[in-house]
Design an enzyme around this catalytic site. Structure first.
Site, PDB file in Angstrom:
ATOM      1  N   SER A   6       0.838  -1.200   0.000  1.00  0.00           N
ATOM      2  CA  SER A   6       0.000   0.000   0.000  1.00  0.00           C
ATOM      3  C   SER A   6       0.869   1.243   0.000  1.00  0.00           C
ATOM      4  CB  SER A   6      -0.899   0.018   1.243  1.00  0.00           C
ATOM      5  OG  SER A   6      -1.567   1.261   1.357  1.00  0.00           O
ATOM      6  N   TYR A  55      -2.446  -0.883   9.714  1.00  0.00           N
ATOM      7  CA  TYR A  55      -2.572  -1.289   8.318  1.00  0.00           C
ATOM      8  C   TYR A  55      -1.256  -1.081   7.572  1.00  0.00           C
ATOM      9  CZ  TYR A  55      -4.380  -1.567   3.555  1.00  0.00           C
ATOM     10  OH  TYR A  55      -4.602  -1.918   2.239  1.00  0.00           O
TER      11      TYR A  55
END
Length: 247
Positions: free
Chosen positions: A143, A156
């Site tokens: 990400s 995350y």
């Protein structure tokens, strides 16, 4: 289960029933792949993804498996081999998100996130490393949040940083196998999950960040995955940041 006589390249897409994974399924099917659509619980969405893949020109089946369960993952690969004769491409699109400031995050939520995003990637990559045929590709999902450093995303981003590390090391461990290993690191991408709960002002601010002045689409990401899965053979051991130039 009947064995297909198809000579098409074969792809397993985890998390293939929705979001970016679903678009990857359709994109690879349009390239003529036989696609194994992995999903966790929503069979209706998985069946819809299979129908879309077939409509796009490929073959497809849906197989339920918890990506963090190594026995289930092995069975997923077994099914792909039984149905289509082997595995050429593995796309790790399954994942989850838990958002909160580090000081406030429930550690049970952290455990669940790490189980899916890190253990799940590891378990799938483990089978992929053993089984993907020569000329194949393993594509993980990191990400751009590993670089954005946005408050609330510590868990995350940490999980996706782990995925990046797994990717870079596995590429080198597969020396001599003619299998590429890369990670795609999307920025903000207009999936239903991403758009949920965001007002127009927030979306406009995020769209203004990249020089291309828009939020990414699942099609943008699927196009990059298709490149890495097929013609992009000289790209290996990389994390590719797909965010329109926001960083």
């Amino acid at each position: 289960m009947a064995t297909s006589t198809s000579t098409a390249r074969v792809a397993i897409v985890t998390g293939g029933s929705r979001g970016i994974g679903r678009q990857v399924v359709e994109r690879l099917a349009a390239e003529g792949y036989a696609v194994v659509v992995n999903y966790r619980g929503n069979q209706a969405e998985a069946d819809a993804a299979v129908q879309a893949a077939r409509a796009a020109g490929g073959e497809a089946i849906a197989v339920a498996a918890d990506v963090a369960d190594e026995t289930a993952v092995a069975a997923l690969f077994d099914t792909a081999e039984q149905e289509y004769g082997g595995v050429d491409v593995v796309v790790n699109a399954a994942g989850m998100m838990a958002l909160a400031p580090l000081a406030d995050l429930d550690l049970d939520n952290l455990d669940r996130l790490l189980r899916v995003n890190v253990r799940g990637t590891f378990a799938v990559d483990q089978q992929a490393a053993r089984r993907v045929r020569r000329g194949g590709a393993i594509i993980n999902f990191s990400s751009s949040l590993t670089r954005f450093a946005r408050p609330g995303y510590s868990a995350y981003a940490a999980s996706k940083g782990a995925v990046s590390a797994i990717t870079l090391i596995l590429a080198r461990e597969l020396r001599g196998r003619d299998v590429t290993v890369n990670a795609v690191a999307p920025g903000p991408t207009g999936t239903a999950l991403f758009l949920e709960g965001k007002d127009e002002q927030t979306l406009a601010r995020m769209a203004a960040e990249p020089p291309l002045e828009r939020i990414g689409t699942p099609e943008d990401i699927a196009e990059l995955v298709a490149f890495l899965a097929g013609p992009g053979r000289w790209v290996n051991g990389q994390v590719l940041y797909a965010n329109g130039g926001a960083i």
